[in-house]
Scaffold this active site. Structure first.
Site, PDB file in Angstrom:
ATOM      1  N   SER A   1       0.847  -1.190   0.000  1.00  0.00           N
ATOM      2  CA  SER A   1       0.000   0.000   0.000  1.00  0.00           C
ATOM      3  C   SER A   1       0.886   1.244   0.000  1.00  0.00           C
ATOM      4  O   SER A   1       1.730   1.376  -0.885  1.00  0.00           O
ATOM      5  CB  SER A   1      -0.961  -0.030   1.189  1.00  0.00           C
ATOM      6  OG  SER A   1      -1.918   0.998   1.075  1.00  0.00           O
ATOM      7  N   THR A   2       0.753   2.116   0.994  1.00  0.00           N
ATOM      8  CA  THR A   2       1.498   3.376   1.010  1.00  0.00           C
ATOM      9  C   THR A   2       3.003   3.128   0.901  1.00  0.00           C
ATOM     10  O   THR A   2       3.575   2.395   1.690  1.00  0.00           O
ATOM     11  CB  THR A   2       1.210   4.150   2.308  1.00  0.00           C
ATOM     12  OG1 THR A   2      -0.194   4.244   2.496  1.00  0.00           O
ATOM     13  CG2 THR A   2       1.819   5.540   2.259  1.00  0.00           C
TER      14      THR A   2
ATOM     15  N   HIS B   1      -2.374  -1.144  -3.631  1.00  0.00           N
ATOM     16  CA  HIS B   1      -3.549  -0.288  -3.485  1.00  0.00           C
ATOM     17  C   HIS B   1      -3.381   0.960  -4.356  1.00  0.00           C
ATOM     18  O   HIS B   1      -2.593   1.849  -4.045  1.00  0.00           O
ATOM     19  CB  HIS B   1      -3.728   0.134  -2.023  1.00  0.00           C
ATOM     20  CG  HIS B   1      -4.016  -1.008  -1.103  1.00  0.00           C
ATOM     21  ND1 HIS B   1      -3.727  -0.974   0.244  1.00  0.00           N
ATOM     22  CD2 HIS B   1      -4.570  -2.228  -1.327  1.00  0.00           C
ATOM     23  CE1 HIS B   1      -4.105  -2.115   0.806  1.00  0.00           C
ATOM     24  NE2 HIS B   1      -4.607  -2.897  -0.129  1.00  0.00           N
TER      25      HIS B   1
ATOM     26  N   MET C   1      -0.252   1.332   5.268  1.00  0.00           N
ATOM     27  CA  MET C   1      -1.047   1.665   6.450  1.00  0.00           C
ATOM     28  C   MET C   1      -2.148   0.632   6.628  1.00  0.00           C
ATOM     29  O   MET C   1      -2.671   0.099   5.657  1.00  0.00           O
ATOM     30  CB  MET C   1      -1.661   3.052   6.273  1.00  0.00           C
ATOM     31  CG  MET C   1      -2.370   3.580   7.488  1.00  0.00           C
ATOM     32  SD  MET C   1      -1.201   4.170   8.723  1.00  0.00           S
ATOM     33  CE  MET C   1      -2.331   4.874   9.925  1.00  0.00           C
TER      34      MET C   1
ATOM     35  N   ASP D   1      -4.441  -4.674   5.945  1.00  0.00           N
ATOM     36  CA  ASP D   1      -4.788  -5.528   4.813  1.00  0.00           C
ATOM     37  C   ASP D   1      -3.633  -6.476   4.505  1.00  0.00           C
ATOM     38  O   ASP D   1      -2.482  -6.052   4.402  1.00  0.00           O
ATOM     39  CB  ASP D   1      -5.111  -4.678   3.574  1.00  0.00           C
ATOM     40  CG  ASP D   1      -5.648  -5.506   2.418  1.00  0.00           C
ATOM     41  OD1 ASP D   1      -6.263  -6.561   2.677  1.00  0.00           O
ATOM     42  OD2 ASP D   1      -5.452  -5.095   1.258  1.00  0.00           O
TER      43      ASP D   1
END
Length: 375
Positions: free
Chosen positions: A189-190, A215, A308, A311
């Site tokens: 993600s991030t 993501h 973050m 998930d």
């Protein structure tokens, strides 16, 4: 939504030339009492004046604006006073390319301009926007993500919307699956776009097939896959429904669709599914990892990177229970140490490694001797 306002909410400044978008963002940000919109500017020049009076914690930046485009302003910000930035872009091909460039320049997250025609659209837009702002803020607290435990808990408590598990997309299996052919699953993600790039660029051809959930918004993943395909020795493409995975290839889950792997003899086939966000995301790492646990068993290798939230943590636990090997990125090399931390806390991780060692470990566990390719 319920929740108690925080003593020190994250301060957000919106920069967008569209008055209607600025109003929409104000309403969406108001959904989260952990956020405070301190201003809205029509262009970077107006934003610069506002920032002289009060600095935000996070900038929400449109890329296509008159007088000065968002990329130019982002370069100035990152050279003069770096701060967390969430980039807002259009669905166009040019917008996707510009968004990838923004991530290279240091933007923490990229979002598409929200669709808010229906109540469901507004709910998902609020979730994605507020989560992205929190993630960007966390990324600005240091490369290691120190302090993220408290902020992850705060995000779970305050961010709007119901959470769903992978059960809504793919029911769990009652029995442990048999071993399938080797396959590699990566979730991020991030900060993940550059982490995924670093890993895939270091991999030689001839490895087992790879499936990636990063993501990103709908339409942007195709540009991401095309960029990686131009940089990597292995082939990289955005996944399409029905794709057969082949060695030496990586597929990237398209934004706004869950990626499920199904066993098809000695190969795997891609199924793309709509449905609710899982662990607040679509595509969800939990969905991919569960499908790999069920289809590959001990033939799977899972890698969970910076991001973050949580998930992928539960899905990695399922992979490990099925006999797969599970690798998490270490805290020091994460932009945000959220998802790997959550997996560690669940006992789902077999091995924790810095980013620059993960490709070598993938190669070694795939039975290859050419580790120098990853150095």
């Amino acid at each position: 939504m319920t929740g108690t306002a925080l003593k020190d909410p994250v301060r957000v400044l919106v920069i967008d030339d569209s008055a209607s978008i600025r109003i929409a963002f104000k309403k969406l940000i108001a959904e989260d009492p952990g956020l405070e919109m301190i201003g809205a500017a029509a262009d970077p020049f107006q934003a610069a004046e506002m920032m002289r009076e009060r600095l935000p914690d996070v900038l929400l930046l449109d890329l296509q604006m008159p007088r000065m485009d968002g990329l130019t302003f982002l370069k100035k910000i990152m050279s003069q006073r770096p701060m967390p930035v969430v980039v807002i872009s259009s669905f166009t091909e040019a917008g996707s390319r510009a968004s990838l460039r923004a991530l290279e320049l240091g933007a923490a997250e990229v979002l598409a301009k929200p669709r808010i025609a229906t109540a469901e659209d507004r709910r998902e837009a609020a979730i994605r926007l507020c989560d992205a702002i929190h993630a960007a803020y966390q990324s600005g607290r240091g490369a290691s993500g120190r302090g993220s435990r408290r902020n992850v808990a705060r995000l779970r408590a305050l961010a709007p919307g119901e959470r769903f598990s992978a059960d809504v997309i793919l029911p769990p299996l009652a029995a442990r699956p048999g071993a399938g052919p080797p396959v590699i699953a990566i979730g991020a993600s991030t900060g993940g776009t550059e982490a995924v790039r670093e890993i895939l660029e270091s991999l030689p051809v001839g490895l087992p097939p790879i499936a990636v959930v990063q993501h990103m918004p709908e339409h942007f993943t195709r540009a991401f896959a095309e960029r990686l395909n131009a940089l990597c020795a292995i082939a990289v493409k955005e996944a399409e429904d029905g794709d057969v995975l082949v060695p030496g290839q990586a597929v990237i889950a398209p934004g706004d669709r869950h990626l499920v792997l199904r066993r098809d003899g000695r190969t795997y086939r891609v199924e793309l599914r709509a449905g609710p966000c899982v662990s607040r995301h679509r595509p969800s790492v939990d969905v991919l990892f569960r499908s790999v646990a069920q289809a590959a068993g001990q033939g799977g290798l899972g890698v969970l990177l910076t991001g973050m939230g949580d998930d992928g943590a539960a899905g990695m636990g399922e992979m490990r229970a099925a006999g797969a090997w599970a690798i998490a990125q270490d805290e020091a090399s994460c932009v945000v140490y959220g998802m790997p931390r959550a997996a560690e806390e669940l006992g789902a991780v077999c091995q924790t490694l810095p980013l620059d060692r993960i490709a070598r470990e993938i190669i070694a566990r795939s039975g290859r001797d050419d580790r120098k390719a990853a150095s």
